[in-house]
Design a protein around this motif. Structure first.
Motif, PDB file in Angstrom:
ATOM      1  N   GLU A  90      32.834 -76.745 -19.618  1.00 36.88           N
ATOM      2  CA  GLU A  90      33.191 -76.982 -21.027  1.00 36.88           C
ATOM      3  C   GLU A  90      34.625 -76.544 -21.329  1.00 36.88           C
ATOM      4  O   GLU A  90      35.220 -76.977 -22.307  1.00 36.88           O
ATOM      5  N   LEU A  91      35.155 -75.637 -20.522  1.00 36.33           N
ATOM      6  CA  LEU A  91      36.529 -75.183 -20.705  1.00 36.33           C
ATOM      7  C   LEU A  91      37.282 -75.403 -19.399  1.00 36.33           C
ATOM      8  O   LEU A  91      36.871 -74.900 -18.355  1.00 36.33           O
ATOM      9  N   ALA A  92      38.377 -76.153 -19.469  1.00 33.82           N
ATOM     10  CA  ALA A  92      39.106 -76.446 -18.228  1.00 33.82           C
ATOM     11  C   ALA A  92      40.619 -76.342 -18.410  1.00 33.82           C
ATOM     12  O   ALA A  92      41.383 -76.768 -17.558  1.00 33.82           O
ATOM     13  N   GLY A  93      41.053 -75.749 -19.529  1.00 26.94           N
ATOM     14  CA  GLY A  93      42.484 -75.658 -19.807  1.00 26.94           C
ATOM     15  C   GLY A  93      43.166 -74.587 -18.969  1.00 26.94           C
ATOM     16  O   GLY A  93      42.493 -73.757 -18.341  1.00 26.94           O
ATOM     17  N   PRO A  94      44.494 -74.551 -18.966  1.00 29.18           N
ATOM     18  CA  PRO A  94      45.244 -73.614 -18.128  1.00 29.18           C
ATOM     19  C   PRO A  94      45.050 -72.154 -18.506  1.00 29.18           C
ATOM     20  O   PRO A  94      45.285 -71.265 -17.689  1.00 29.18           O
ATOM     21  N   LEU A  95      44.630 -71.881 -19.759  1.00 29.61           N
ATOM     22  CA  LEU A  95      44.524 -70.487 -20.195  1.00 29.61           C
ATOM     23  C   LEU A  95      43.072 -70.021 -20.322  1.00 29.61           C
ATOM     24  O   LEU A  95      42.809 -68.916 -20.803  1.00 29.61           O
ATOM     25  N   ASN A 134      43.608 -71.600 -31.883  1.00 26.07           N
ATOM     26  CA  ASN A 134      43.908 -72.563 -30.815  1.00 26.07           C
ATOM     27  C   ASN A 134      43.740 -71.918 -29.440  1.00 26.07           C
ATOM     28  O   ASN A 134      43.199 -72.537 -28.523  1.00 26.07           O
ATOM     29  N   LEU A 135      44.213 -70.681 -29.319  1.00 30.35           N
ATOM     30  CA  LEU A 135      44.083 -69.979 -28.036  1.00 30.35           C
ATOM     31  C   LEU A 135      42.618 -69.726 -27.704  1.00 30.35           C
ATOM     32  O   LEU A 135      42.180 -69.916 -26.563  1.00 30.35           O
ATOM     33  N   GLU A 136      41.856 -69.290 -28.699  1.00 33.37           N
ATOM     34  CA  GLU A 136      40.436 -69.004 -28.453  1.00 33.37           C
ATOM     35  C   GLU A 136      39.688 -70.276 -28.070  1.00 33.37           C
ATOM     36  O   GLU A 136      38.823 -70.259 -27.201  1.00 33.37           O
ATOM     37  N   GLN A 137      40.048 -71.375 -28.712  1.00 33.00           N
ATOM     38  CA  GLN A 137      39.366 -72.622 -28.375  1.00 33.00           C
ATOM     39  C   GLN A 137      39.756 -73.109 -26.983  1.00 33.00           C
ATOM     40  O   GLN A 137      39.003 -73.844 -26.349  1.00 33.00           O
ATOM     41  N   ALA A 138      40.925 -72.675 -26.517  1.00 35.25           N
ATOM     42  CA  ALA A 138      41.334 -73.017 -25.154  1.00 35.25           C
ATOM     43  C   ALA A 138      40.747 -72.037 -24.139  1.00 35.25           C
ATOM     44  O   ALA A 138      40.986 -72.167 -22.940  1.00 35.25           O
ATOM     45  N   GLY A 139      40.006 -71.031 -24.630  1.00 35.30           N
ATOM     46  CA  GLY A 139      39.303 -70.115 -23.735  1.00 35.30           C
ATOM     47  C   GLY A 139      40.024 -68.818 -23.422  1.00 35.30           C
ATOM     48  O   GLY A 139      39.537 -68.019 -22.625  1.00 35.30           O
ATOM     49  N   ALA A 140      41.200 -68.583 -24.040  1.00 35.85           N
ATOM     50  CA  ALA A 140      41.864 -67.289 -23.848  1.00 35.85           C
ATOM     51  C   ALA A 140      41.021 -66.208 -24.532  1.00 35.85           C
ATOM     52  O   ALA A 140      40.373 -66.475 -25.542  1.00 35.85           O
ATOM     53  N   VAL A 141      41.017 -65.006 -23.984  1.00 38.38           N
ATOM     54  CA  VAL A 141      40.154 -63.944 -24.501  1.00 38.38           C
ATOM     55  C   VAL A 141      41.001 -62.803 -25.064  1.00 38.38           C
ATOM     56  O   VAL A 141      41.835 -62.229 -24.347  1.00 38.38           O
ATOM     57  N   ILE A 142      40.775 -62.476 -26.321  1.00 41.17           N
ATOM     58  CA  ILE A 142      41.581 -61.441 -26.986  1.00 41.17           C
ATOM     59  C   ILE A 142      41.184 -60.043 -26.514  1.00 41.17           C
ATOM     60  O   ILE A 142      40.008 -59.691 -26.515  1.00 41.17           O
ATOM     61  N   ILE A 143      42.195 -59.271 -26.113  1.00 39.56           N
ATOM     62  CA  ILE A 143      41.990 -57.875 -25.698  1.00 39.56           C
ATOM     63  C   ILE A 143      42.043 -56.979 -26.928  1.00 39.56           C
ATOM     64  O   ILE A 143      41.211 -56.104 -27.117  1.00 39.56           O
TER      65      ILE A 143
END
Lengths: 531, 98
Positions: A90-95, A134-143
């Motif tokens: 479901e998530l395949a983006g670079p981030l 946008n970052l969260e939807q791209a799968g980046a995870v907030i520290i």
């Protein structure tokens, strides 16, 4: 030239991500894009990446203080959820799966957002800034949320109500500011990349001081929705990363307009459509990673003579000139020219920024959120007491100045005058870009000052912004790339400024420079010339 | 110092800024503001006659959208940030004198 990279692994010696399980030190040496690739290939999981970062935080955060708020359990939990989505395709983006640090002036639903101010000590937003979403939807995870100058007013991260951040290269020095926590976290390996905001250089200058890459896009490229406003006509959100490639990939993600598909946001909030601010441009040409080509042949690069004059530190000047020489040796046409009006940028900028800040900060009145002073018997007394107790000295200084230049009787002489000068500065850049693809210069006049050195003389601190603020006044994109270190081991940054909407030109030049420099460093290591 | 900020001006700016500065803070603010204005006066070296003030660098147009509610009831989350609340409303100190 010696460069100390105290935490991030030796870049030149790192390996291309492989399929085998990686050791923790190895994970931390990856760039954001490399980590994303490793996660997609199954060599590393998002949880392992987060554990590695949290381990580093455990080691160095007490000393450096990059963050105001860290939510470890939440971060690990999110990383686990993202990993499942990656495995499910479901998530395949670079981030996807890459841990990110977010400056604490970007609203995050359900996470405290303080702007490094006492007045927002307990503020928990009910919505998330568009760039973060946008970052969260791209799968980046907030520290967590990074330290900064209070409301982004400052160049050292020393005006934070939550204590100073230290420069990972030299802990007795500041990390720069206002996005100092974000830059230091990237440099120290306490995140893989970070978001900052740049009103007068607040992404580029700390990136320069911490030896990482930082970029301010063209005004209007990234939505400001959910960014706590400082100078609305100047503010832009920008990426901080270890490489130019990282910054291009992050910018591509945060500038996107399609992130808000109908449905539910990452925190379960209703996310119907995209939410932008009134100046968001909805650009179609945001495929920034397409510009990552090692080629500057025929590129016209101008160096403003005024950027190399009085006030510029000798070691900084030398490193930046060496960078220009390297680009010229590889086919760029580099020449000096006169960019007019440079000395008027700071007075114009501080007038406009203070005016907008005084207006934007009127909302902090102790009614709906944030700190409220006790003991006030009536409403106006409560406003005054709350603001006087809740804001720090630099914030008060700028609100006072801004209120003055906007007051009747002074509005024309100061505020409108500054807006006229802004028009003239924009015109000077238009003329420059008729002849050049990029403008090249230093990011800051010196390397990072020592802690405590800057705050005693605000005007002197403001003068340090001379090379960065013009890009904000004229709305231009600009990038800061590491180009060396001084004799104390403090990083030096190279700045490339482009015409409006020409991010790709500066990214290509910056990427080319980064690759050439790395090749030179690797050669020096091989031949034993590395001193 | 060319710019001397009078007591009246300091008082007036304090009202506009809704800030109450202590004696020492006030003197420092007066000094800082004077110094900044001296510096800003540098802009007067430039002849800006005939130059239009530029607030935004691009010709910005307002973007319209349908005025529809997209968020749900968030009053609980919003009020949880309020320094004081009463009956689902923000509570404030006395507005009118008794």
């Amino acid at each position: 030239m010696r460069e100390v990279l105290p935490f991030a692994g030796q870049r030149s010696a790192r390996q291309v991500p492989g399929k085998e399980k990686r050791q923790i030190m190895d994970i931390l040496s990856l760039s954001a894009v490399e980590l994303g690739t490793a996660i997609r290939e199954g060599a590393v999981t998002a949880v392992e990446a987060m554990e590695a970062v949290l381990g580093r935080i455990e080691e160095s955060e007490e000393k450096l203080h990059c963050y105001i708020t860290i939510e470890k359990e939440k971060a690990l939990e999110k990383a686990g959820q993202v990993q499942k989505k990656i495995e499910a395709g479901e998530l395949a983006g670079p981030l996807a799966g890459v841990p990110v640090a977010v400056k604490d002036n970007l609203c995050t639903a359900g996470r405290r957002t303080t702007c490094a101010s006492r007045i927002l000590e307990n503020f928990v937003p009910t919505y998330t800034a568009e760039a973060v979403r946008n970052l969260e939807q791209a799968g980046a995870v907030i520290i967590g949320k990074t330290n900064m100058d209070e409301f982004a007013f400052g160049s050292t991260t020393e005006t934070s109500a939550y204590g100073v951040t230290r420069n990972p290269h030299q802990p007795e020095h500041v990390p720069g500011g206002s996005s100092g926590g974000s830059a230091a976290a990237v440099a120290a390996g306490e995140c893989f990349f970070a978001l900052g905001s740049d009103t007068g250089g607040s992404v580029r200058q700390p990136a320069s001081h911490c030896g990482v890459v930082g970029m301010k896009p063209t005004y209007g490229t990234v939505s400001r929705y959910g960014l706590v406003a400082y100078g609305s006509s100047l503010d832009q959100i920008g990426p901080l990363g270890r490489t130019v490639e990282d910054c291009a990939a992050i910018l591509e993600t945060i500038a996107a307009s399609g992130g808000g598909a109908l449905g539910s946001g990452p925190d379960g909030e209703a996310a119907a459509g995209t939410r932008k601010d009134s100046t968001y441009l909805n650009r179609k040409d945001i495929d920034f990673t397409s510009s990552l080509k090692k080629d500057v042949k025929g590129m016209r690069i101008g160096m403003p003579r005024d950027y190399f004059g009085q006030g510029l530190d000798g070691e900084v000047a030398k490193a930046v000139r060496m960078a220009a020489k390297l680009l010229a040796e590889n086919g760029a046409v580099v020449e000096e020219f006169d960019l007019n009006l440079v000395e008027y940028a700071i007075p114009a900028y501080y007038t406009i920024a203070a005016a907008e800040a005084s207006s934007n900060l009127e909302r902090f009145d102790g009614i709906k959120y944030g700190y409220r002073a006790s003991g006030a018997e009536e409403l106006h007394q409560m406003y005054k007491k709350t603001r006087s107790e809740g804001f720090g000295p630099e914030v008060k200084r700028r609100i006072m100045l801004g209120s003055f230049v906007l007051s009747s009787g002074y509005y024309d002489a100061y505020y409108l005058k500054a807006l006229r000068v802004k028009a003239m500065i924009k015109k000077a850049f238009d003329q420059a870009f008729a002849g050049y693809d990029c403008i090249l210069g230093p990011v800051a006049p010196t390397t990072a000052p020592r802690l405590g050195e800057s705050l005693s003389d605000p005007l002197k601190m403001y003068l340090g912004d001379i090379y960065t603020i013009s890009a904000n006044l004229a709305g231009l994109p600009a990038i800061s790339v590491p180009c060396g270190a001084d004799s104390r081991g403090l990083p030096i940054g190279l700045q490339l400024i482009g015409d409006c909407f020409q991010e790709k030109k500066i990214l290509q030049a910056a990427y080319t420079y980064e690759q050439l420099r790395r090749a030179g460093q690797e050669k020096a290591v091989r031949t034993g010339e590395g001193r | 110092m060319a710019n001397i900020i009078s007591d009246e001006t300091m008082e007036y700016v304090g009202i506009l800024a809704k800030l109450e500065l202590s004696g020492e803070e006030r003197e420092q603010a007066r000094k800082d503001m004077g110094r900044m204005l001296d510096y800003i006066d540098k802009l007067n070296e430039l002849d800006t006659a005939g130059v239009e003030p530029m607030s935004h660098v691009f010709p910005a147009q307002n973007v319209f959208r349908e005025d529809v509610v997209t968020n749900g009831d968030e009053s609980e989350g919003i009020l949880s940030n309020a320094p004081a609340e009463k009956d689902n409303m923000f509570a404030v100190p006395n507005v009118m004198s008794r």
